[in-house]
Motif scaffolding. Sequence first.
Motif, PDB file in Angstrom:
ATOM      1  N   ASP B 390       0.856  -1.195   0.000  1.00  0.00           N
ATOM      2  CA  ASP B 390       0.000   0.000   0.000  1.00  0.00           C
ATOM      3  C   ASP B 390       0.886   1.238   0.000  1.00  0.00           C
ATOM      4  OD1 ASP B 390      -1.964   1.888   0.224  1.00  0.00           O
ATOM      5  OD2 ASP B 390      -3.085   0.823   1.797  1.00  0.00           O
ATOM      6  N   ARG B 392      -0.201   4.226   0.139  1.00  0.00           N
ATOM      7  CA  ARG B 392      -0.828   5.325   0.888  1.00  0.00           C
ATOM      8  C   ARG B 392      -0.215   5.389   2.283  1.00  0.00           C
ATOM      9  NH1 ARG B 392      -6.868   3.415   0.483  1.00  0.00           N
ATOM     10  NH2 ARG B 392      -5.788   1.482   1.011  1.00  0.00           N
ATOM     11  N   THR B 396      -6.584   6.398   5.468  1.00  0.00           N
ATOM     12  CA  THR B 396      -7.110   5.655   4.319  1.00  0.00           C
ATOM     13  C   THR B 396      -8.388   4.952   4.743  1.00  0.00           C
ATOM     14  OG1 THR B 396      -5.933   3.659   4.932  1.00  0.00           O
ATOM     15  CG2 THR B 396      -4.775   5.199   3.467  1.00  0.00           C
ATOM     16  N   GLU B 400     -12.085   4.042   0.180  1.00  0.00           N
ATOM     17  CA  GLU B 400     -11.204   4.760  -0.729  1.00  0.00           C
ATOM     18  C   GLU B 400     -10.496   3.785  -1.659  1.00  0.00           C
ATOM     19  OE1 GLU B 400      -7.473   6.185   0.628  1.00  0.00           O
ATOM     20  OE2 GLU B 400      -7.466   7.908  -0.712  1.00  0.00           O
ATOM     21  N   HIS B 401     -10.073   2.638  -1.062  1.00  0.00           N
ATOM     22  CA  HIS B 401      -9.399   1.648  -1.898  1.00  0.00           C
ATOM     23  C   HIS B 401     -10.308   1.211  -3.044  1.00  0.00           C
ATOM     24  CE1 HIS B 401      -7.913  -2.241  -3.247  1.00  0.00           C
ATOM     25  NE2 HIS B 401      -6.716  -1.784  -2.915  1.00  0.00           N
ATOM     26  N   GLU B 505      -7.815  13.948  -0.946  1.00  0.00           N
ATOM     27  CA  GLU B 505      -7.530  12.637  -0.346  1.00  0.00           C
ATOM     28  C   GLU B 505      -8.149  12.491   1.032  1.00  0.00           C
ATOM     29  OE1 GLU B 505      -3.245  12.836  -0.285  1.00  0.00           O
ATOM     30  OE2 GLU B 505      -3.221  13.646   1.733  1.00  0.00           O
ATOM     31  N   ALA B 508     -11.222  10.257   2.209  1.00  0.00           N
ATOM     32  CA  ALA B 508     -11.104   8.844   2.571  1.00  0.00           C
ATOM     33  C   ALA B 508     -11.622   8.572   3.981  1.00  0.00           C
ATOM     34  CB  ALA B 508      -9.645   8.403   2.460  1.00  0.00           C
ATOM     35  N   GLU B 537       1.121   9.607  -5.582  1.00  0.00           N
ATOM     36  CA  GLU B 537      -0.110   8.874  -5.258  1.00  0.00           C
ATOM     37  C   GLU B 537      -0.787   8.289  -6.488  1.00  0.00           C
ATOM     38  OE1 GLU B 537      -2.034   8.428  -2.362  1.00  0.00           O
ATOM     39  OE2 GLU B 537      -1.019   9.666  -0.855  1.00  0.00           O
TER      40      GLU B 537
END
Lengths: 439, 830
Positions: B390, B392, B396, B400-401, B505, B508, B537
Amino acid sequence: MTALDPVLTCTWATPQSWTLSAYEAGGGYSALKKAAKMAPADITQAVKESGLRGRGGAGFPTGMKWNFLAAPDGGPRYLVVNADESEPGTCKDVPLIMASPHLLIEGAIITALAIQCDHAFIYVRGEVVHVYRRLLAAVAEARKAGYLGRNILGTGFDLEITVHAGAGAYICGEESALLDSLEGRRGQPRLKPPFPAVKRLYARPTTVNNVETIASVPGIIDRGAAWFAGMGTEKSKGHVIYSLSGHVERPGQYEGPMGMTLRELLALAGGVRKGHHLKFWTPGGSSTPILTDKHLDVPLDYEGVEGAGSMLGTRALQIFDETTCVVRAVARWTEFYKHESCGKCTPCREGTFWLSQIYERLERGEGTEADIEQLLDTSRSILGRSFCALGDSATMTISSSIAAFREEYLAHVSGHGCPTDPRATALFAVPAKKKGAGA
Amino acid sequence: MTTTAGAKADANLVTTITATIDGFEVTVPKGTLIIRAAEDIGVEIPRFCDHPALEPAGACRQCLVEVAAPDRDGNLTPMPKPQASCSVELTAGMVVKTQETSEVADRAQKGVMELLLINHPLDCPVCDKGGECPLQNQAMSHGNAESRFRDQKRTFEKPIVLTSEVLLDRERCVLCQRCTRFSEQIPGDPFIELQERGATSQVGLLDVDVLDFEGFAASGLPTEDESGRPFSSYFAGNTIQICPVGALTSAAYRFRARPFDLVSSPSIAEHDSSGSAVRIDHRRGKVMRRLAINDPLVNEDWITDKDRFAFRWQDLDDRLTHPLVRDDAGVLVEASWPEALERAAAGLANAMVATKAKGVGVLPGGRVTLEDAYAYGKFARAVLGTNDIDARWRATSEEEHAFLASSVAGTGIGVTFADLEKAPAVLMVSFEPEDEGGVVFLRLRKSRGSQKVFTIAPFLSPGARKLDATLVPAVPGAEGAVLASLPHDVVAALKGDGAVIILGERIASARGGLTAALALADSTGARLAWIPRRAGERGAVEAGALPGVLPGGGSAGSAGAKIALVRTWGIESLPAAYGRGLDDILAAAASGHLGALVLGGVSLDDLPPSAEAAIKKAPFVVSLEVRRSGVTELADVVLPVAPPSEKAGTFVNWEGRPRAFEAAFETSAVSDHRALDMLARAMGADLGTPTVDAVRAELDSITVDDAARASRPSFAAPSSTPRGTAVHAVLASWHLLVDAGALQDGEPHLAGTGRVAVARVSAATAATLGSAGVVRVSGAGRGSITLPVVATPGMADGVVWLPANSPGANTARMLGVWPGASVTVKGLGA
C-alpha cells in the motif's frame, strides 16, 4: 474691443453668493425647473447645438461626449465632475465653486437628467479644503431644498451627489487616474479601451466633465443654445473664464466670449506690471507652449492658439515681464512635473527626473551647450512616448522656451549662471542680500 | 495566444484578421496584441512590463511601434504617436512598423531605453540577474552604448525584505509592475503595491518607514507569515522569475551563482500531485535554484514557492550515501551494498517462511515515481509473494481503496487543468486548493467570475475565499451526508456541461463520502477528479502499489488480469490471498503477526504514534531512503536511494498525465526500482527493473480490459453526523502548503513564508472556551497541541481546526487521531 459678459461669474460679487438663497434670488435653479420638463435627449441636443466644448483643456464637444455614453441597460451610469484643478496658473474652478457652488450643482443635476444617471461625483482637489467644505455644505443645502435626493421637483427623478476630496495628486486631474482614485485605487492613468463612456467607474458607463463645462449648462438651458452659440468664434462658442496671473496689474478671473486676445484682456486687467513690459506668457497654464509679445493679438480660441503653435488649455494666462528669467521659470515648472509624475511610465518618470537636474545645473552655472540639446532630445523622448498627457505637458514650455529664448539659455552657460536678478521678478520688495552672500 | 484571444478561441470558431507587420502579411486570431503577432513572424519587440499571462499595462513604453490603421472610409491613417505594441490589438488592415523598419519606432525605443537606464545602477557584475537579464540584453540590442546622463542617480537603501524569501533592490527596479500585477491578478495576494510617485515610485509593502504614516491596519494573525509580515503569498517566488531586472531576488539564491555557471535541466516538481514543470539549475552536482517552465497544459507560467524553493532537503548532512545495517550491538553502521543486500535478502526470506510472524508488508509511501511504485508492487507480488502493499501513508479506508481501484486506476487522463478552467461549476470536497493543490488553485482562480465554486469544508479557508467559493459547511466525517443532501443550487450548478467535482484525499476518512460523490456524479453528469496531495499517489495507483490493484488498473481479484500479469511477469502465479492495506499491515505488525516490513520514503510524522510502535514490533525492517529519518533509525537494513533530481522517472499527476523526467545530474545514487532489482537478485529472483526504460517497456506491455476492473464502493454514510462541543470538539485539519514537511527541511527562507499556526473555532465556541487567545488541544495520544486560537466566521460550533503538520502542531503524531475524531479543547490564560 470685446466687452466682458459675465455669465458664470456674474453673481460673484453678490453678498454671500455661495448660499442657496442668494443663488435662487439671482434666478438660480430656474434652468433646472425648465430642464425637468424636457426630454433627456432634448437637453443633450441643446448642449450639442450650443457648441459647448470641454473647458478642462481638451475642448471636446460636450454634447457629443454625452451621446457617446453606452445606451441605458437598467444598470447604473455615472457623471463625474472633474474639480481636481491643479495646473500651475489655472484658477477658475476653485473660485467658481467658492463663489457659486450651486451653479455647479445645478449644472450637474441637469447633466444627470440628460444622461439619465442617478449618482454623480464631484472630485475636488484635496488641498483646497475650503472648497471641499463649501461644496459639501452646498450639496447639503440643495438636498434639503429638494434639488437632490429622491423625486426631484416631482419629476420622479432621483440623484445623489457625492463630493470626494482627492489626496493631492496632479495626475488625478487625468480622467482615468481620477476615476481610479475615486474607486479608492492608486491614481494612475489606465489603458483605453475600455473607454469611460462604455465601462469605467465601477465598470459602468461614465462621463467626466470639467467644472466650468458643467457650470455652463444651466445658462444654455435657461437662455437657449442660440444665445450661447452667439458668443465666441466660429468653432469655439460661448463664454469662458480667462485667469490672468503673474506680472499683471489686476490679476484675476475675467469672463468673456471665446476668442478674446491677450491685448484686450491686459487692457481690462490694467496692463503688465507698471514700468515693465511683456516677455512671455502661457495661454493655458504650464502645459502649453509659451507665447511671447508677438502673440498679443492671437484670438484665444482653440484654433487661434493652435495656429500660433500653442494650445488654449485652461485659459490660464500667466504673464511674465522682462525681469523674468525664462530658464528659471521653466525650471520651476519642470520641477512641478517631476514632483507630480505618477511614476507609471518610463518617459515621464525618468525624463522629468533628468530634465529637472539639467535645469538645476544650468541655474547653478554648471550647464553646457550640450545640455541645451539634451533638454530638447530628452523632451523628444517624452513627447508622444509617455502613457498620458502629463509627460507631454512637461516638455511644452521647455521646447518652446528654447525656441524663443535660446540666447538666454546660452547666457546661462557662458555666464556660468543666471544673468538676471531674481529679486527684480518678485511682485513684492525683497531686501538685497548682504554682500558676499552670493548672487 | 494572448489571454484574451485564448478565452475567445474557446468559444467556437476562431475569427482571424490579416494585417501587415514590417512588410509581412500576418493572419492572427482577432484580439491578438501587436507584440504577440510580431513574435509570430519572428520580430521581437523589446519589452519589460509585457507578460503574456498578465493583463497589459503599457507602463514601460519600451515596445513602441509605428501603427497605421484604416479609418472608417478604409483610408490607411497613421496614428500620430508611436503605440505601445503590448496594449494595442492588431486589427484588420493595420500596418505596423517595428524598430526593424521604422526610424520613429527605433528612435522611440532607444529613447525609452536611455531613460530606463539613467536610474539603473550599473552593478550587473554583482547582480544575480546579470547574464540572464532582459534589461541587460535589450540594452545591448536596442540601446546606445554610452549614456548621456551625467547627473545624480536616485538611490535607495537596499535591499528591503518583502517576505523572508523575496528581497527587493529598489534601485534596480524599472517599475514595470509585473510583480504587483502578478500578486493581484494571479494568486490574489496583494502583498506588494506601488507607493510614492514619480522618480521615487517604488514597490513595497506599504511600510511605515517608506510612507511615513500608518499605511495599513494590523491584518490579524491568519494572514501573517511567521516573520509577522502581512499578506505573504505561496506564490511570491514567481515574482522573482518574472522580474525583468535584478530587483527581486531570492534570499536563498542571492549572490550564490552566476547564470552562466549553471547547468539547467528540465524536471518535474516532487512536492504535489500537479506535476509542475520546473527547471533545475545546478552547479557541480548541487541544485542552486529551481524555476518554473511554462507548460501550457499543466502549470502554465507558475509554480508554488514550495516547488521553487524546497530543494535543499536532499543535500543536508543526513543524506544517506552508503547502505546501513544493524550490527550485533544493535547500532546502524555503514555497510557495502553487497553486504546490505545480503542481509536484507536473508531477513526478508526468513520472514516469508517464518511460522508466527509471517509475511512481509510493503509500504512505499506516496512520493514514489511510477517506475518505483511498479517495482515495489512487483517486488511484493512476484518476489515476496504477497498482496500486502500500500503506497498510501495517510488516513485511508476500504471505501477509498475501492474507489481508487474502480474509478481511478487505469482510467488514463480524465479531468484536466484545462477542464478545470473551463468548468462552469466546481465542487471541492475535502480539498483546499491553495494548500493541497498548488497550481490547481491558480488555474481555478483564472476562471474567477465565470465559474461557480463550492467547497465542502469546515470553514471558508483564505484560499477558498480567493476563489469566491461558496461554503457548504461540513463537520469532518459528515461529508458523505452533506454530499447526499446538497443544497439545490449546488446540484443545479453541477448539472452544467463540464462541471467538476474535486475530491481531496481527506475524503477517505469520511465514511460514505466517496460513495456519495460517485452517486452525485452519476446524477448530475459532473466529472470527478481525485486530487491527492503527494506527487506519487496517482502513479502508485496506476502501477499497482495498492493491495487490490494490479499494474495498469486490473483488480487483484480478477482472474483475467492475473493471468495476463502472470504471463507478462513470467512467474508461476500471483499471491492468492487478498492484500491488506496500510492500517491492516501496521496492525498485523503491531500484533506480532508480520515478519518484516519494506518501507519507502515514509515519515513517522504523518501517522499516529501507533505506526512507530508497529514498525518497532516488526522483526525485520528494510528501509529505502534518501536521508536518515525516524524510520531509518528503526530499520535493520537501510538502502540509500536517489532523490528525484538524481534519477529519471515519471510522476503521474492528478490528471493521469504521465510527467516523465530525466536525472538533472548523475550521481552514484540509485532509484528505488534499481535497489529493489538488486535486492530481488540477492534473493535469487529477477525483478526486471534495473533501468527506467526496462520498467517503462514492461508497463507499456500491460493492458487491462474493463472487465478486469474492481467494482465501485458502496458504503453508507454514518446515520448520525459527528457532533462536538466546545470542550469535546471534532478535529478538522489539513496540511498547509508550507509547513514542517521533511521535503522543506533546510530552507528557512521558505519556512518563514508559512502561515502562522493557529487553532480555529467558531466565535461561539471561542466564547465558551473563554480563553485569552490560546487553546490546548489533546487527543487520544499522550501529546497535546497548544496554539493561539482564532474565532473563524462560518465555522460550525464544536469543531476545532488545526494545521496537520506545522511547527509545534502535528495532529497525527501529537494527538494520535485523524480529522473527524473527538479531541479535548481547553482554553488557557494568556
